[in-house]
Design a protein around this motif. Sequence first.
Motif, PDB file in Angstrom:
ATOM      1  N   GLN A 186      95.370 -30.009 -29.845  1.00  0.00           N
ATOM      2  CA  GLN A 186      96.555 -29.374 -30.407  1.00  0.00           C
ATOM      3  C   GLN A 186      96.348 -27.874 -30.576  1.00  0.00           C
ATOM      4  O   GLN A 186      97.205 -27.073 -30.211  1.00  0.00           O
ATOM      5  CB  GLN A 186      96.889 -30.002 -31.766  1.00  0.00           C
ATOM      6  CG  GLN A 186      97.287 -31.446 -31.680  1.00  0.00           C
ATOM      7  CD  GLN A 186      97.420 -32.086 -33.056  1.00  0.00           C
ATOM      8  OE1 GLN A 186      96.988 -31.530 -34.070  1.00  0.00           O
ATOM      9  NE2 GLN A 186      98.016 -33.271 -33.090  1.00  0.00           N
ATOM     10  N   ARG A 187      95.201 -27.502 -31.136  1.00  0.00           N
ATOM     11  CA  ARG A 187      94.926 -26.066 -31.343  1.00  0.00           C
ATOM     12  C   ARG A 187      94.770 -25.336 -30.010  1.00  0.00           C
ATOM     13  O   ARG A 187      95.221 -24.203 -29.877  1.00  0.00           O
ATOM     14  CB  ARG A 187      93.687 -25.878 -32.213  1.00  0.00           C
ATOM     15  CG  ARG A 187      93.980 -26.147 -33.667  1.00  0.00           C
ATOM     16  CD  ARG A 187      93.052 -25.375 -34.594  1.00  0.00           C
ATOM     17  NE  ARG A 187      93.568 -25.467 -35.943  1.00  0.00           N
ATOM     18  CZ  ARG A 187      93.108 -26.288 -36.871  1.00  0.00           C
ATOM     19  NH1 ARG A 187      92.108 -27.095 -36.599  1.00  0.00           N
ATOM     20  NH2 ARG A 187      93.635 -26.307 -38.072  1.00  0.00           N
ATOM     21  N   ILE A 188      94.155 -25.970 -29.040  1.00  0.00           N
ATOM     22  CA  ILE A 188      94.016 -25.339 -27.722  1.00  0.00           C
ATOM     23  C   ILE A 188      95.398 -25.115 -27.114  1.00  0.00           C
ATOM     24  O   ILE A 188      95.691 -24.028 -26.594  1.00  0.00           O
ATOM     25  CB  ILE A 188      93.116 -26.191 -26.800  1.00  0.00           C
ATOM     26  CG1 ILE A 188      91.673 -26.161 -27.312  1.00  0.00           C
ATOM     27  CG2 ILE A 188      93.198 -25.702 -25.358  1.00  0.00           C
ATOM     28  CD1 ILE A 188      90.744 -27.153 -26.632  1.00  0.00           C
ATOM     29  N   ALA A 189      96.260 -26.106 -27.179  1.00  0.00           N
ATOM     30  CA  ALA A 189      97.622 -25.975 -26.638  1.00  0.00           C
ATOM     31  C   ALA A 189      98.389 -24.886 -27.386  1.00  0.00           C
ATOM     32  O   ALA A 189      99.139 -24.111 -26.770  1.00  0.00           O
ATOM     33  CB  ALA A 189      98.356 -27.306 -26.730  1.00  0.00           C
ATOM     34  N   LEU A 190      98.209 -24.811 -28.689  1.00  0.00           N
ATOM     35  CA  LEU A 190      98.886 -23.791 -29.480  1.00  0.00           C
ATOM     36  C   LEU A 190      98.433 -22.395 -29.062  1.00  0.00           C
ATOM     37  O   LEU A 190      99.257 -21.499 -28.845  1.00  0.00           O
ATOM     38  CB  LEU A 190      98.618 -24.016 -30.968  1.00  0.00           C
ATOM     39  CG  LEU A 190      99.154 -22.956 -31.927  1.00  0.00           C
ATOM     40  CD1 LEU A 190     100.667 -22.820 -31.802  1.00  0.00           C
ATOM     41  CD2 LEU A 190      98.758 -23.298 -33.342  1.00  0.00           C
ATOM     42  N   VAL A 191      97.139 -22.201 -28.937  1.00  0.00           N
ATOM     43  CA  VAL A 191      96.619 -20.895 -28.526  1.00  0.00           C
ATOM     44  C   VAL A 191      97.116 -20.548 -27.127  1.00  0.00           C
ATOM     45  O   VAL A 191      97.522 -19.411 -26.873  1.00  0.00           O
ATOM     46  CB  VAL A 191      95.074 -20.867 -28.604  1.00  0.00           C
ATOM     47  CG1 VAL A 191      94.497 -19.662 -27.882  1.00  0.00           C
ATOM     48  CG2 VAL A 191      94.629 -20.886 -30.062  1.00  0.00           C
ATOM     49  N   GLU A 192      97.117 -21.514 -26.223  1.00  0.00           N
ATOM     50  CA  GLU A 192      97.605 -21.250 -24.867  1.00  0.00           C
ATOM     51  C   GLU A 192      99.088 -20.875 -24.867  1.00  0.00           C
ATOM     52  O   GLU A 192      99.504 -19.978 -24.145  1.00  0.00           O
ATOM     53  CB  GLU A 192      97.361 -22.456 -23.965  1.00  0.00           C
ATOM     54  CG  GLU A 192      95.900 -22.641 -23.604  1.00  0.00           C
ATOM     55  CD  GLU A 192      95.620 -23.930 -22.841  1.00  0.00           C
ATOM     56  OE1 GLU A 192      96.528 -24.792 -22.736  1.00  0.00           O
ATOM     57  OE2 GLU A 192      94.479 -24.077 -22.367  1.00  0.00           O
ATOM     58  N   ALA A 193      99.874 -21.541 -25.690  1.00  0.00           N
ATOM     59  CA  ALA A 193     101.307 -21.242 -25.769  1.00  0.00           C
ATOM     60  C   ALA A 193     101.549 -19.883 -26.426  1.00  0.00           C
ATOM     61  O   ALA A 193     102.464 -19.155 -26.045  1.00  0.00           O
ATOM     62  CB  ALA A 193     102.034 -22.338 -26.555  1.00  0.00           C
ATOM     63  N   PHE A 194     100.734 -19.535 -27.391  1.00  0.00           N
ATOM     64  CA  PHE A 194     100.935 -18.309 -28.159  1.00  0.00           C
ATOM     65  C   PHE A 194     100.374 -17.068 -27.477  1.00  0.00           C
ATOM     66  O   PHE A 194     101.005 -15.997 -27.509  1.00  0.00           O
ATOM     67  CB  PHE A 194     100.303 -18.478 -29.543  1.00  0.00           C
ATOM     68  CG  PHE A 194     100.318 -17.237 -30.375  1.00  0.00           C
ATOM     69  CD1 PHE A 194     101.520 -16.674 -30.786  1.00  0.00           C
ATOM     70  CD2 PHE A 194      99.134 -16.628 -30.759  1.00  0.00           C
ATOM     71  CE1 PHE A 194     101.544 -15.517 -31.554  1.00  0.00           C
ATOM     72  CE2 PHE A 194      99.148 -15.478 -31.537  1.00  0.00           C
ATOM     73  CZ  PHE A 194     100.352 -14.921 -31.929  1.00  0.00           C
ATOM     74  N   ALA A 195      99.218 -17.187 -26.850  1.00  0.00           N
ATOM     75  CA  ALA A 195      98.490 -16.013 -26.350  1.00  0.00           C
ATOM     76  C   ALA A 195      99.317 -15.124 -25.423  1.00  0.00           C
ATOM     77  O   ALA A 195      99.220 -13.905 -25.490  1.00  0.00           O
ATOM     78  CB  ALA A 195      97.201 -16.447 -25.657  1.00  0.00           C
ATOM     79  N   GLY A 196     100.140 -15.697 -24.593  1.00  0.00           N
ATOM     80  CA  GLY A 196     100.928 -14.887 -23.671  1.00  0.00           C
ATOM     81  C   GLY A 196     102.389 -14.782 -24.049  1.00  0.00           C
ATOM     82  O   GLY A 196     103.205 -14.306 -23.262  1.00  0.00           O
ATOM     83  N   ASP A 197     102.725 -15.189 -25.254  1.00  0.00           N
ATOM     84  CA  ASP A 197     104.126 -15.224 -25.684  1.00  0.00           C
ATOM     85  C   ASP A 197     104.573 -13.861 -26.219  1.00  0.00           C
ATOM     86  O   ASP A 197     104.085 -13.406 -27.238  1.00  0.00           O
ATOM     87  CB  ASP A 197     104.306 -16.287 -26.770  1.00  0.00           C
ATOM     88  CG  ASP A 197     105.755 -16.579 -27.081  1.00  0.00           C
ATOM     89  OD1 ASP A 197     106.594 -15.673 -26.949  1.00  0.00           O
ATOM     90  OD2 ASP A 197     106.043 -17.717 -27.473  1.00  0.00           O
ATOM     91  N   GLU A 198     105.485 -13.229 -25.515  1.00  0.00           N
ATOM     92  CA  GLU A 198     105.969 -11.906 -25.924  1.00  0.00           C
ATOM     93  C   GLU A 198     107.208 -11.980 -26.808  1.00  0.00           C
ATOM     94  O   GLU A 198     107.775 -10.958 -27.171  1.00  0.00           O
ATOM     95  CB  GLU A 198     106.261 -11.057 -24.688  1.00  0.00           C
ATOM     96  CG  GLU A 198     105.021 -10.775 -23.864  1.00  0.00           C
ATOM     97  CD  GLU A 198     105.312  -9.962 -22.611  1.00  0.00           C
ATOM     98  OE1 GLU A 198     106.498  -9.647 -22.347  1.00  0.00           O
ATOM     99  OE2 GLU A 198     104.356  -9.626 -21.908  1.00  0.00           O
ATOM    100  N   SER A 199     107.623 -13.191 -27.188  1.00  0.00           N
ATOM    101  CA  SER A 199     108.864 -13.350 -27.958  1.00  0.00           C
ATOM    102  C   SER A 199     108.667 -13.170 -29.463  1.00  0.00           C
ATOM    103  O   SER A 199     109.636 -13.207 -30.207  1.00  0.00           O
ATOM    104  CB  SER A 199     109.481 -14.722 -27.687  1.00  0.00           C
ATOM    105  OG  SER A 199     108.725 -15.751 -28.314  1.00  0.00           O
TER     106      SER A 199
END
Length: 144
Positions: A15-28
């Motif tokens: 879950q934390r890995i998926a969260l970091v992956e979703a967040f790291a490149g999110d410019e919104s």
Amino acid sequence: MIDTLRARGLRITAQRIALVEAFAGDESHPTAQELFERLRGTFPTMSFATVYNTLDALAQAGLSSTLRIDSGAARFDPNTAPHHHAVCDVCGAAFDIPVRSLDPDASGAARVDEAAPGFSVTRVEKTYRGTCLGCSRKKKKKEN
């Protein structure tokens, strides 16, 4: 980001890995709730607390920042380079505006020292308010 979370004592779960992956490149500049809803379909047992605590740990480690753009929920920004924000007053979208000059006088630090002697400026944040291109186009379309 994952190594930092591990060093801060957080268990590194899928879950934390998926969260970091979703967040790291999110410019919104997403809120914790937005990220939670985005990942809930894939991780139905993930709690909102996991999302918020992970984002908070990243911010505390200096790997992201927390934005208080309006009276709504905190928004998180993975961009740690010096920058300002442009915020649409219609839809709430936030855009990063790169800082071209790190000259302290360009940031108004001299004026801060005059108004608050001895105050140490660690960073300057500016928010430009207005209407984004998408909302401007929608408004023009309605007017026509």
